[in-house]
Structure formats: C-alpha cells, structure tokens
Scaffold this motif. Sequence first.
Motif, PDB file in Angstrom:
ATOM      1  N   ALA A 157      10.066  13.612 -50.575  1.00 31.71           N
ATOM      2  CA  ALA A 157      10.967  14.421 -50.205  1.00 31.71           C
ATOM      3  C   ALA A 157      12.360  13.647 -50.101  1.00 31.71           C
ATOM      4  O   ALA A 157      12.505  12.370 -50.076  1.00 31.71           O
ATOM      5  CB  ALA A 157      10.972  15.221 -48.833  1.00 31.71           C
ATOM      6  N   THR A 206      16.608  13.932 -48.798  1.00 31.50           N
ATOM      7  CA  THR A 206      17.300  14.416 -48.002  1.00 31.50           C
ATOM      8  C   THR A 206      18.854  13.880 -47.961  1.00 31.50           C
ATOM      9  O   THR A 206      19.160  12.606 -48.070  1.00 31.50           O
ATOM     10  CB  THR A 206      17.158  13.817 -46.376  1.00 31.50           C
ATOM     11  OG1 THR A 206      15.870  14.553 -45.994  1.00 31.50           O
ATOM     12  CG2 THR A 206      18.267  14.557 -45.572  1.00 31.50           C
ATOM     13  N   ARG A 209      23.070  22.556 -52.348  1.00 33.83           N
ATOM     14  CA  ARG A 209      22.146  23.602 -52.287  1.00 33.83           C
ATOM     15  C   ARG A 209      21.859  24.518 -53.451  1.00 33.83           C
ATOM     16  O   ARG A 209      20.887  24.910 -53.750  1.00 33.83           O
ATOM     17  CB  ARG A 209      22.222  24.409 -51.011  1.00 33.83           C
ATOM     18  CG  ARG A 209      22.237  23.413 -49.638  1.00 33.83           C
ATOM     19  CD  ARG A 209      22.353  24.206 -48.389  1.00 33.83           C
ATOM     20  NE  ARG A 209      22.547  23.270 -47.214  1.00 33.83           N
ATOM     21  CZ  ARG A 209      23.453  23.092 -46.701  1.00 33.83           C
ATOM     22  NH1 ARG A 209      24.771  23.573 -46.975  1.00 33.83           N
ATOM     23  NH2 ARG A 209      23.384  22.048 -45.804  1.00 33.83           N
ATOM     24  N   ASN A 238      11.734  19.913 -52.897  1.00 32.96           N
ATOM     25  CA  ASN A 238      11.346  19.101 -51.951  1.00 32.96           C
ATOM     26  C   ASN A 238      12.809  18.056 -51.692  1.00 32.96           C
ATOM     27  O   ASN A 238      12.862  17.000 -51.411  1.00 32.96           O
ATOM     28  CB  ASN A 238      10.446  17.816 -52.481  1.00 32.96           C
ATOM     29  CG  ASN A 238      10.829  17.179 -53.771  1.00 32.96           C
ATOM     30  OD1 ASN A 238      11.506  17.888 -54.545  1.00 32.96           O
ATOM     31  ND2 ASN A 238      10.200  15.971 -54.113  1.00 32.96           N
ATOM     32  N   GLU A 246      16.565  18.590 -48.861  1.00 35.27           N
ATOM     33  CA  GLU A 246      17.335  19.293 -47.987  1.00 35.27           C
ATOM     34  C   GLU A 246      18.501  18.742 -48.095  1.00 35.27           C
ATOM     35  O   GLU A 246      19.004  17.451 -48.239  1.00 35.27           O
ATOM     36  CB  GLU A 246      16.600  19.368 -46.478  1.00 35.27           C
ATOM     37  CG  GLU A 246      16.485  17.847 -45.929  1.00 35.27           C
ATOM     38  CD  GLU A 246      15.867  18.073 -44.453  1.00 35.27           C
ATOM     39  OE1 GLU A 246      16.237  19.073 -43.835  1.00 35.27           O
ATOM     40  OE2 GLU A 246      15.447  16.982 -44.010  1.00 35.27           O
ATOM     41  N   VAL A 288      21.969  17.924 -45.514  1.00 34.14           N
ATOM     42  CA  VAL A 288      22.567  18.158 -43.943  1.00 34.14           C
ATOM     43  C   VAL A 288      24.203  17.647 -43.959  1.00 34.14           C
ATOM     44  O   VAL A 288      24.351  16.536 -44.280  1.00 34.14           O
ATOM     45  CB  VAL A 288      21.787  17.163 -43.114  1.00 34.14           C
ATOM     46  CG1 VAL A 288      22.383  16.949 -41.913  1.00 34.14           C
ATOM     47  CG2 VAL A 288      20.206  17.303 -43.069  1.00 34.14           C
TER      48      VAL A 288
END
Length: 270
Positions: free
Chosen positions: A73, A75, A88, A98, A100, A102
């Motif tokens: 994944a 991030t 996004r 996979n 994300e 933040v």
Amino acid sequence: MAEIVNTHQAEAWNGYEGEHWAAHPDRYDAVNGGFNDALLDAAAIGPHDRVLDIGCGNGQTTRLAARRARLGAATGVDLSGPMLGTARDRAAAEGVGNVEFVQADAQVHPFEDGAYDVAISRVGVMFFADPVAAFGNIRRALRDGGRLAFLSMAPIGDTDLQAVFAALPPREEAPIGHDGPLSLSDPGRVQEVLGAAGFGSVNCRQVEAEQIWGRDARDAAQFFAEWGPIRYNYGAGDDLVATLAEAMRRFERDGAVRLRSRSWLVTARR
C-alpha cells in the motif's frame, strides 16, 4: 487534521499555491514528472512494501508507488487540502485502490512506529519548519532497515531555469529563495540534517531531467507567471508574460517548452 507546526506553509498550500497546483495537476506533473523513474528506482519499492509519500501533492508519485507495491500500500501525506482532493479523485479515476491520502504535518504527525518500509518524496521535503525534527519523525515511521529516497531542488545556476530567471528584473533575493525550495540544495546540509535525525548510509547524487512548462513560449510564460514564487515576487501583467515568453522562446522544441533541470536524489536508511 492533527497538530500543525508549519503554519506558514499550511496557509500557502491551502491558499493560492495549493489551489493552483490542485487545478493544474497535469501541468505540474509535466514539470516534475521527468524525475519520477529516478526517484522510484532509488526507493527500490517491492510488491509487498508499505510506502509513505511525504508532501505528495496531487498524488502522482503515490499512485506510481502503489502500482509498484501492488500487494502492499501507499500513503500520501500533505498539508494541502485542495491538492489531496485532486489526489483522491485521480486515484479513483485510475482505479488505484491500495492508496490513502492524509492531510497532516509530517513533522509532527503521530505515525505508527515502524509502519512503513520506505518513505519517498518528490521535492516535498524542503519546507519543514524544523527539518531535523521532521526527518526524525519520518525515521520513526520506518521499520528498522527502512529506506528513505527523496528529490530536493539543486542550485539553478547553469540551468535553463536560471536563464529564464535572468530575464526578470533583479531582486535582492532569488524568487525561489534559499530557505524554501533551495533549503536542501547543498549535499553537506543534507548529510548534516539526516545524520542529526538518526539516518545512516546517506547518499546524494545529482540527476537531470527535462521540465515541460507549456506547448509554446506564450503558453509556458503564462503558466510560469502564475507559479507561486513568480506571482508573489513579480505580481501579474502582460509585460511580465511577454518578458518570460521572449526568454522561453529559445527552449521551444518538439512541440513544447523544455527546460533542463537538476535535482539532488538522496537515499538513506534507518
């Protein structure tokens, strides 16, 4: 969003600067994307790796890293709400699941200890209020033996970008500054900061790529004039665009304005 200590940068990247980058992801990726392969190859991302992308912006490098870590994944972390919104949307449109994103200040964000195998950044680590503390926090987020790979801006002397800046009226300080984009332009400083943050096996080497600023001199000049450092230092106006267009005309080639650029490619280990 967790605590932010880098308030000046948070204001910039949630204001005009971040909004402009978020509105023009393809154009900024054309400027910086020539360095992608060098960065990702140096990071040696494996299929199961957990990747942390610092200052991920519109998320191109996060998505590319996620594809390499297809069983792991990625991030992406950034201060900019507008850019993370674009990141996004792009990930969803491209079917990259996979990942994300933040919104956080990487200098103080409470990452889980040892949560990542590798941390990367494409010119997103030069703006920390306290770089030693920030890299120390990133180090804590890496597992033992974890890898760090990032690009930071190299001095612009003897590059095509310097030739463009030379056409602008002189200023006491360079428009891109020596404590912002150029804060990690000295490999000795990089070694000092990363060493103080606890990293070892620090290596710096210079890499070169073309930056594509527009389809022709006028188009490139208009976009360049809207870039945050230029807009902040020189304002706006037809005269500025005309001056930039004249400086960029010599760099028109193969249907685009292509400026030769250099960056430091830095690798290190926890």
